[in-house]
Design a protein around this motif. Structure first.
Motif, PDB file in Angstrom:
ATOM      1  N   LEU A 249       0.827  -1.209   0.000  1.00 52.57           N
ATOM      2  CA  LEU A 249       0.000   0.000   0.000  1.00 52.57           C
ATOM      3  C   LEU A 249       0.860   1.256   0.000  1.00 52.57           C
ATOM      4  CD1 LEU A 249      -2.860  -0.963   2.469  1.00 52.57           C
ATOM      5  CD2 LEU A 249      -3.014  -0.622   0.007  1.00 52.57           C
ATOM      6  N   GLY A 250       1.934   1.249   0.760  1.00 55.46           N
ATOM      7  CA  GLY A 250       2.842   2.395   0.763  1.00 55.46           C
ATOM      8  C   GLY A 250       3.475   2.613  -0.593  1.00 55.46           C
ATOM      9  N   GLY A 251       3.857   1.533  -1.263  1.00 54.87           N
ATOM     10  CA  GLY A 251       4.437   1.647  -2.596  1.00 54.87           C
ATOM     11  C   GLY A 251       3.442   2.178  -3.614  1.00 54.87           C
ATOM     12  N   ILE A 252       2.209   1.715  -3.532  1.00 54.31           N
ATOM     13  CA  ILE A 252       1.179   2.199  -4.455  1.00 54.31           C
ATOM     14  C   ILE A 252       0.931   3.689  -4.250  1.00 54.31           C
ATOM     15  CG2 ILE A 252      -1.299   2.096  -4.966  1.00 54.31           C
ATOM     16  CD1 ILE A 252      -1.129  -0.918  -4.548  1.00 54.31           C
ATOM     17  N   LEU A 253       0.815   4.112  -3.011  1.00 58.97           N
ATOM     18  CA  LEU A 253       0.594   5.532  -2.741  1.00 58.97           C
ATOM     19  C   LEU A 253       1.790   6.377  -3.162  1.00 58.97           C
ATOM     20  CD1 LEU A 253      -1.220   5.413   0.703  1.00 58.97           C
ATOM     21  CD2 LEU A 253      -2.187   5.950  -1.531  1.00 58.97           C
ATOM     22  N   PHE A 254       2.990   5.867  -2.973  1.00 57.37           N
ATOM     23  CA  PHE A 254       4.184   6.605  -3.366  1.00 57.37           C
ATOM     24  C   PHE A 254       4.258   6.760  -4.880  1.00 57.37           C
ATOM     25  CE2 PHE A 254       8.673   6.663  -4.614  1.00 57.37           C
ATOM     26  CZ  PHE A 254       9.064   7.831  -3.977  1.00 57.37           C
ATOM     27  N   LEU A 255       3.966   5.698  -5.611  1.00 58.24           N
ATOM     28  CA  LEU A 255       4.039   5.753  -7.066  1.00 58.24           C
ATOM     29  C   LEU A 255       2.917   6.588  -7.673  1.00 58.24           C
ATOM     30  CD1 LEU A 255       5.023   2.083  -7.923  1.00 58.24           C
ATOM     31  CD2 LEU A 255       6.466   4.125  -8.043  1.00 58.24           C
ATOM     32  N   ALA A 256       1.765   6.600  -7.029  1.00 61.70           N
ATOM     33  CA  ALA A 256       0.621   7.319  -7.581  1.00 61.70           C
ATOM     34  C   ALA A 256       0.587   8.778  -7.147  1.00 61.70           C
ATOM     35  CB  ALA A 256      -0.664   6.633  -7.146  1.00 61.70           C
ATOM     36  N   GLU A 257       1.528   9.189  -6.370  1.00 67.08           N
ATOM     37  CA  GLU A 257       1.510  10.544  -5.820  1.00 67.08           C
ATOM     38  C   GLU A 257       1.539  11.611  -6.911  1.00 67.08           C
ATOM     39  OE1 GLU A 257       4.703  13.008  -3.327  1.00 67.08           O
ATOM     40  OE2 GLU A 257       4.015  11.162  -2.382  1.00 67.08           O
ATOM     41  N   GLY A 258       2.376  11.455  -7.901  1.00 63.78           N
ATOM     42  CA  GLY A 258       2.520  12.494  -8.904  1.00 63.78           C
ATOM     43  C   GLY A 258       1.985  12.121 -10.263  1.00 63.78           C
ATOM     44  N   SER A 259       1.181  11.094 -10.358  1.00 58.07           N
ATOM     45  CA  SER A 259       0.725  10.663 -11.679  1.00 58.07           C
ATOM     46  C   SER A 259      -0.739  11.039 -11.908  1.00 58.07           C
ATOM     47  CB  SER A 259       0.889   9.155 -11.833  1.00 58.07           C
ATOM     48  OG  SER A 259      -0.031   8.482 -11.020  1.00 58.07           O
TER      49      SER A 259
ATOM     50  N   VAL B 270      -3.008   8.958 -12.376  1.00 62.50           N
ATOM     51  CA  VAL B 270      -3.830   7.883 -11.820  1.00 62.50           C
ATOM     52  C   VAL B 270      -4.210   8.176 -10.370  1.00 62.50           C
ATOM     53  CG1 VAL B 270      -3.909   5.378 -11.461  1.00 62.50           C
ATOM     54  CG2 VAL B 270      -2.600   6.306 -13.333  1.00 62.50           C
ATOM     55  N   ALA B 271      -3.581   9.156  -9.771  1.00 61.68           N
ATOM     56  CA  ALA B 271      -3.763   9.442  -8.343  1.00 61.68           C
ATOM     57  C   ALA B 271      -5.230   9.622  -7.934  1.00 61.68           C
ATOM     58  CB  ALA B 271      -2.944  10.655  -7.942  1.00 61.68           C
ATOM     59  N   PRO B 272      -6.048  10.370  -8.651  1.00 64.80           N
ATOM     60  CA  PRO B 272      -7.444  10.516  -8.202  1.00 64.80           C
ATOM     61  C   PRO B 272      -8.205   9.194  -8.159  1.00 64.80           C
ATOM     62  CG  PRO B 272      -6.932  12.168  -9.844  1.00 64.80           C
ATOM     63  CD  PRO B 272      -5.768  11.228  -9.788  1.00 64.80           C
TER      64      PRO B 272
ATOM     65  N   ILE C 197      -6.859   6.178  -7.584  1.00 65.84           N
ATOM     66  CA  ILE C 197      -6.355   5.349  -6.493  1.00 65.84           C
ATOM     67  C   ILE C 197      -6.873   5.862  -5.151  1.00 65.84           C
ATOM     68  CG2 ILE C 197      -4.258   4.674  -5.242  1.00 65.84           C
ATOM     69  CD1 ILE C 197      -2.914   4.316  -7.920  1.00 65.84           C
ATOM     70  N   TYR C 198      -6.954   7.170  -5.002  1.00 70.74           N
ATOM     71  CA  TYR C 198      -7.421   7.732  -3.738  1.00 70.74           C
ATOM     72  C   TYR C 198      -8.879   7.419  -3.472  1.00 70.74           C
ATOM     73  CZ  TYR C 198      -3.041  10.193  -3.222  1.00 70.74           C
ATOM     74  OH  TYR C 198      -1.718  10.482  -3.068  1.00 70.74           O
ATOM     75  N   THR C 199      -9.663   7.172  -4.529  1.00 72.68           N
ATOM     76  CA  THR C 199     -11.063   6.809  -4.318  1.00 72.68           C
ATOM     77  C   THR C 199     -11.187   5.396  -3.756  1.00 72.68           C
ATOM     78  OG1 THR C 199     -11.291   6.064  -6.600  1.00 72.68           O
ATOM     79  CG2 THR C 199     -11.898   8.345  -6.136  1.00 72.68           C
ATOM     80  N   LEU C 200     -10.140   4.570  -3.891  1.00 76.40           N
ATOM     81  CA  LEU C 200     -10.189   3.218  -3.329  1.00 76.40           C
ATOM     82  C   LEU C 200     -10.134   3.253  -1.815  1.00 76.40           C
ATOM     83  CD1 LEU C 200      -7.746   1.338  -5.725  1.00 76.40           C
ATOM     84  CD2 LEU C 200     -10.251   1.251  -5.716  1.00 76.40           C
ATOM     85  N   PHE C 201      -9.535   4.278  -1.260  1.00 72.48           N
ATOM     86  CA  PHE C 201      -9.392   4.365   0.186  1.00 72.48           C
ATOM     87  C   PHE C 201     -10.437   5.291   0.723  1.00 72.48           C
ATOM     88  CE2 PHE C 201      -5.154   3.461  -1.546  1.00 72.48           C
ATOM     89  CZ  PHE C 201      -4.986   2.225  -0.975  1.00 72.48           C
TER      90      PHE C 201
END
Length: 50
Positions: free
Chosen positions: A30-40, A42-44, A46-50
């Motif tokens: 989960l930390g890796g996914i959030l780190f990779l999606a931070e500046g892309s 795809v971020a919006p 991924i954040y809807t999953l949480f």
């Protein structure tokens, strides 16, 4: 970092706490996914999953 993982593995092996391994893997994933999606872009999504 490698030393930390080695020490953690030795702790789990010595104290028979192998149930900690899936929890640690899930947190790292989960930390890796959030780190990779931070500046892309795809971020919006991924954040809807949480």
């Amino acid at each position: 970092m490698i030393d930390l993982l080695h020490d953690l593995w030795d702790f789990m092996k010595e104290r028979k706490k192998f149930w900690l391994a899936p929890i640690i893997l899930l947190l790292l994933l989960l930390g890796g996914i959030l780190f990779l999606a931070e500046g892309s872009a795809v971020a919006p999504f991924i954040y809807t999953l949480f």
